[in-house]
Design a protein around this motif. Structure first.
Motif, PDB file in Angstrom:
ATOM      1  N   ARG A  58       0.663  -1.213  -0.013  1.00 19.09           N
ATOM      2  CA  ARG A  58      -0.082   0.066   0.124  1.00 19.09           C
ATOM      3  C   ARG A  58       0.725   1.181   0.034  1.00 19.09           C
ATOM      4  O   ARG A  58       1.979   1.117   0.255  1.00 19.09           O
ATOM      5  CB  ARG A  58      -0.790   0.019   0.874  1.00 19.09           C
ATOM      6  N   GLY A  59       0.405   2.202  -0.248  1.00 15.23           N
ATOM      7  CA  GLY A  59       1.250   3.547  -0.462  1.00 15.23           C
ATOM      8  C   GLY A  59       0.339   4.905  -0.262  1.00 15.23           C
ATOM      9  O   GLY A  59      -0.874   4.912  -0.254  1.00 15.23           O
ATOM     10  N   TYR A  60       1.183   5.864  -0.159  1.00 15.12           N
ATOM     11  CA  TYR A  60       0.494   7.376  -0.223  1.00 15.12           C
ATOM     12  C   TYR A  60       0.958   7.804  -1.301  1.00 15.12           C
ATOM     13  O   TYR A  60       2.139   7.897  -1.721  1.00 15.12           O
ATOM     14  CB  TYR A  60       0.139   8.081   0.897  1.00 15.12           C
ATOM     15  N   ALA A  61       0.244   9.043  -1.892  1.00 18.09           N
ATOM     16  CA  ALA A  61       0.836   9.890  -2.748  1.00 18.09           C
ATOM     17  C   ALA A  61       0.288  11.338  -2.710  1.00 18.09           C
ATOM     18  O   ALA A  61      -0.779  11.532  -2.005  1.00 18.09           O
ATOM     19  CB  ALA A  61       0.348   9.353  -4.179  1.00 18.09           C
ATOM     20  N   PHE A  62       1.044  12.220  -3.057  1.00 15.48           N
ATOM     21  CA  PHE A  62       0.601  13.841  -2.982  1.00 15.48           C
ATOM     22  C   PHE A  62       0.996  14.486  -4.249  1.00 15.48           C
ATOM     23  O   PHE A  62       2.273  14.009  -4.819  1.00 15.48           O
ATOM     24  CB  PHE A  62       1.099  14.469  -1.598  1.00 15.48           C
ATOM     25  N   GLY A  63       0.396  15.608  -4.408  1.00 12.27           N
ATOM     26  CA  GLY A  63       0.935  16.283  -5.413  1.00 12.27           C
ATOM     27  C   GLY A  63       0.808  17.822  -5.174  1.00 12.27           C
ATOM     28  O   GLY A  63      -0.314  18.433  -5.022  1.00 12.27           O
ATOM     29  N   ILE A  64       1.938  18.606  -4.957  1.00 14.35           N
ATOM     30  CA  ILE A  64       2.177  19.792  -4.553  1.00 14.35           C
ATOM     31  C   ILE A  64       2.219  20.998  -5.653  1.00 14.35           C
ATOM     32  O   ILE A  64       2.920  20.679  -6.380  1.00 14.35           O
ATOM     33  CB  ILE A  64       3.458  20.072  -3.587  1.00 14.35           C
ATOM     34  N   GLY A  65       1.447  21.952  -5.571  1.00 12.01           N
ATOM     35  CA  GLY A  65       1.444  23.260  -6.639  1.00 12.01           C
ATOM     36  C   GLY A  65       2.670  23.905  -6.044  1.00 12.01           C
ATOM     37  O   GLY A  65       2.518  24.600  -5.047  1.00 12.01           O
ATOM     38  N   GLN A  66       3.665  24.231  -6.860  1.00 10.88           N
ATOM     39  CA  GLN A  66       4.687  24.978  -6.326  1.00 10.88           C
ATOM     40  C   GLN A  66       4.678  26.174  -6.062  1.00 10.88           C
ATOM     41  O   GLN A  66       4.901  26.955  -5.381  1.00 10.88           O
ATOM     42  CB  GLN A  66       5.858  24.453  -7.338  1.00 10.88           C
ATOM     43  N   GLU A  67       3.775  26.827  -7.329  1.00 17.69           N
ATOM     44  CA  GLU A  67       3.477  28.137  -7.332  1.00 17.69           C
ATOM     45  C   GLU A  67       2.863  28.737  -6.210  1.00 17.69           C
ATOM     46  O   GLU A  67       3.115  29.515  -5.455  1.00 17.69           O
ATOM     47  CB  GLU A  67       2.747  28.569  -8.515  1.00 17.69           C
ATOM     48  N   ARG A  68       1.684  27.806  -5.899  1.00 15.10           N
ATOM     49  CA  ARG A  68       1.128  28.066  -4.556  1.00 15.10           C
ATOM     50  C   ARG A  68       2.018  28.335  -3.101  1.00 15.10           C
ATOM     51  O   ARG A  68       1.809  29.188  -2.274  1.00 15.10           O
ATOM     52  CB  ARG A  68      -0.112  27.173  -4.452  1.00 15.10           C
ATOM     53  N   ILE A  69       2.980  27.329  -3.103  1.00 18.44           N
ATOM     54  CA  ILE A  69       3.705  27.337  -2.153  1.00 18.44           C
ATOM     55  C   ILE A  69       4.692  28.716  -2.067  1.00 18.44           C
ATOM     56  O   ILE A  69       4.622  29.276  -1.072  1.00 18.44           O
ATOM     57  CB  ILE A  69       4.837  26.172  -2.299  1.00 18.44           C
ATOM     58  N   ALA A  70       5.029  28.988  -3.380  1.00 20.37           N
ATOM     59  CA  ALA A  70       6.058  30.287  -3.443  1.00 20.37           C
ATOM     60  C   ALA A  70       5.052  31.364  -2.904  1.00 20.37           C
ATOM     61  O   ALA A  70       5.603  32.295  -2.654  1.00 20.37           O
ATOM     62  CB  ALA A  70       6.720  30.313  -4.781  1.00 20.37           C
ATOM     63  N   MET A  71       3.855  31.482  -3.437  1.00 20.48           N
ATOM     64  CA  MET A  71       2.966  32.514  -3.138  1.00 20.48           C
ATOM     65  C   MET A  71       2.777  33.087  -1.840  1.00 20.48           C
ATOM     66  O   MET A  71       3.161  33.947  -1.146  1.00 20.48           O
ATOM     67  CB  MET A  71       1.836  32.529  -3.903  1.00 20.48           C
ATOM     68  N   LEU A  72       2.685  31.669  -0.847  1.00 21.02           N
ATOM     69  CA  LEU A  72       2.396  31.735   0.357  1.00 21.02           C
ATOM     70  C   LEU A  72       3.650  32.157   1.158  1.00 21.02           C
ATOM     71  O   LEU A  72       3.985  32.889   2.129  1.00 21.02           O
ATOM     72  CB  LEU A  72       1.788  30.468   0.761  1.00 21.02           C
ATOM     73  N   ALA A  73       4.799  31.362   0.880  1.00 20.15           N
ATOM     74  CA  ALA A  73       6.079  31.823   1.296  1.00 20.15           C
ATOM     75  C   ALA A  73       6.726  33.152   1.238  1.00 20.15           C
ATOM     76  O   ALA A  73       7.273  33.446   2.196  1.00 20.15           O
ATOM     77  CB  ALA A  73       7.318  30.538   0.886  1.00 20.15           C
TER      78      ALA A  73
END
Ligand code: FA5
Length: 340
Positions: A302-317
């Motif tokens: 079994r496993g888990y997966a995720f997909g991060i939106g990089q621009e959103r991270i940069a906008m917040l950071a």
């Protein structure tokens, strides 16, 4: 004749003038050559006498010419050096130095965080087969959930990948039955209308962990724990995340993860549209169909997966309120990130 030539040499101050004098007095048609040519007509007594005088005159003119030419050349070089002199005491002109693009800085930060947790980095193609972008992820042709990601098709079977989940499918197929712990950063494309938080080309970082099922099963709690640590690493210790139930055909259960808006704290800004939360990623437990299609037995793995939106991270950071700033290359915007 000698006096006359030496006088002219004395006042000449250019190489061309000196050369003209040389031709005039010592050239083939000059008076000295004439005298030497006429030697045959002289008597035996006169010949050595006149010859000696002619040679002496020629020697004197030649010598004076050479010294003067050397003087004129030296003077010209000195003049040139003086004109081209470099003043080493003048302050230098500043060199324009570029800096990291904020998106590059964010990608590196994300990579560092996951590398530290033992993830490996894997890359995949941006021009992708329909199979890896959709079919292998439990999204057969005609599946209504394909509409969630409006796609740039190149041919019926080739497209610009709409998410980095395609690299998940490729890696699972390659590893067939072995544990996996990877992140996949890269560009993705969608026919989304550009606005403050959407771009037709943006970046994601996929994460995929697959392990054999044991007593200490990996589950949603691991996923939540890792992404909570991620949000704190990116935005600071006081950052919170919230999980919202969602739907992705390749994960079950599926969630979308929001992080608290650091800019307005909920009172209203362009980034979170006043809700106080901004969606940064999609995630879930890998769907058994996806495991099976890639050759994993869902009863054993079994496993888990995720997909991060990089621009959103940069906008917040970095408190950027419009995603389009990242792609317009305005130097005034980019220069604000010199410290990165
Ligand atoms: C996906 O793309 C899924 N592949 C994510 C996933 C991976 C789910 C693994 C489960 C397991 P989604 O379409 O929600 O999901 O996009 C993920 C993130 O990409 C969003 O949270 C958002 O941060 C970002 N994103 C999506 N569309 C855009 C866009 N047009 N412009 C900028 N960022 C976007």
């Amino acid at each position: 004749l000698q006096q006359e030539a030496l006088g002219k040499i004395e006042v000449a101050n250019e190489l061309k003038m000196l050369n003209d004098i040389r031709v005039e007095y010592l050239g083939k048609k000059g008076p000295i050559t004439e005298v030497l040519k006429g030697m045959g007509k002289l008597s035996a007594e006169e010949r050595p006498l006149i010859g000696a005088i002619a040679n002496e005159v020629r020697g004197a003119i030649q010598e004076k010419l050479e010294t003067k030419m050397a003087d004129v050349e030296r003077a010209a070089i000195e003049k040139k050096l003086e004109a081209e002199a470099i003043d080493v005491t003048l302050p230098g002109r500043p060199v324009a130095v570029g800096n990291h693009h904020p998106l590059t800085a964010v990608v590196e930060k994300i990579e560092d965080f996951f590398l530290g947790l033992g993830f490996e980095i894997v890359e995949g193609p941006e021009v992708e087969k329909d199979y890896y972008n959709f079919e292998a992820l439990n999204l057969p042709k005609g599946h209504p959930a394909r509409d969630m990601q409006d796609t740039f098709y190149i041919t019926e079977d080739m497209l610009l990948r709409t998410h980095t989940s395609s690299v998940q499918a490729r890696t699972m197929e390659l590893e067939k039955g072995k544990p996996i712990k990877i992140i996949c950063p890269g560009k993705v494309y969608r026919r989304d209308d550009d606005d403050a938080t959407h771009s037709h080309q943006f970046m994601q970082t996929e994460g995929l962990v697959i392990e054999e099922i044991t007593d200490e099963n990996i589950g949603m709690s691991n996923l939540k724990g890792i992404l909570d640590a991620f949000a704190k690493e990116m935005f600071g210790e006081d950052r919170e995340i919230r999980l919202r139930p969602s739907f992705f055909p390749f994960t079950e259960p599926s969630v979308e993860i929001d992080t608290s808006c650091m800019k307005c704290g909920g009172c209203g800004c362009n980034i979170c549209k006043g809700t106080g939360w901004i969606e940064i990623l999609g995630a879930g437990m890998v769907h058994p169909n996806v495991l099976e299609m890639a050759g994993y037995d869902p009863k054993k793995y079994r496993g888990y997966a995720f997909g991060i939106g990089q621009e959103r991270i940069a906008m917040l950071a970095y408190g950027v309120d419009d995603i389009r700033h990242f792609y317009t290359n305005d130097v005034r915007f980019l220069q604000q990130f010199k410290q990165l």
